[in-house]
Design a protein around this motif. Structure first.
Motif, short mmCIF file in Angstrom:
data_model
loop_
_atom_site.label_atom_id
_atom_site.label_comp_id
_atom_site.label_asym_id
_atom_site.label_seq_id
_atom_site.Cartn_x
_atom_site.Cartn_y
_atom_site.Cartn_z
N UNK A 176 0.62 -6.19 11.18
CA UNK A 176 1.57 -5.50 12.04
C UNK A 176 1.41 -3.99 11.94
N UNK A 177 0.65 -3.52 10.97
CA UNK A 177 0.36 -2.09 10.78
C UNK A 177 -1.15 -1.90 10.96
N UNK A 178 -1.69 -0.88 10.34
CA UNK A 178 -3.12 -0.58 10.43
C UNK A 178 -3.94 -1.54 9.58
N UNK A 179 -5.14 -1.84 10.06
CA UNK A 179 -6.13 -2.60 9.30
C UNK A 179 -7.44 -1.84 9.39
N UNK A 180 -8.06 -1.59 8.28
CA UNK A 180 -9.33 -0.89 8.24
C UNK A 180 -10.42 -1.81 7.71
N UNK A 181 -11.59 -1.73 8.33
CA UNK A 181 -12.79 -2.38 7.82
C UNK A 181 -13.80 -1.26 7.62
N UNK A 182 -14.21 -1.04 6.40
CA UNK A 182 -15.14 0.05 6.10
C UNK A 182 -16.32 -0.48 5.30
N UNK A 183 -17.47 0.12 5.55
CA UNK A 183 -18.67 -0.21 4.79
C UNK A 183 -19.53 1.04 4.69
N UNK A 184 -20.32 1.13 3.66
CA UNK A 184 -21.21 2.27 3.49
C UNK A 184 -22.52 2.11 4.26
N UNK A 185 -22.87 0.87 4.61
CA UNK A 185 -24.17 0.68 5.26
C UNK A 185 -24.12 -0.11 6.57
#
Length: 92
Positions: free
Chosen positions: A4-13
């Motif tokens: 219901x709020x923010x969702x982040x998907x992060x990767x270095x490569x």
């Protein structure tokens, strides 16, 4: 995944999303992709649909499409195609 709020998907490569049938992105307001190089490959068709306007820009060259006209701007030269025909305007 649901939030219901923010969702982040992060990767270095590398981030990869695959599906045998379809992948869909949907946003109520804005959806953006930012990168030094963006490649879109369509094996059959690539369709872009907008309710108001499509703008394509490379440097100072702009192509703007609305439901009733196409404007091509290259430097100070502008080409307008609409129900009045094709007009060329030169800015001096």
């Amino acid at each position: 995944m649901f939030s219901k709020k923010d969702t982040n998907i992060e990767t270095n490569e590398y981030f990869k999303a695959e599906a045998d049938d379809s992948i869909s992105f949907k946003a109520q307001n804005d959806c953006s992709f930012t990168a030094d190089f963006v490649n879109t490959l369509a094996n059959k068709e690539n369709i872009v649909v907008a309710q108001k306007k499509i703008v394509s820009q490379v440097g100072d060259t702009i192509i703007e499409q609305t439901k009733d006209k196409v404007i091509i701007q290259v430097g100070k030269v502008q080409v307008i195609i609409d129900d009045k025909g094709l007009r060329v305007k030169r800015g001096d």
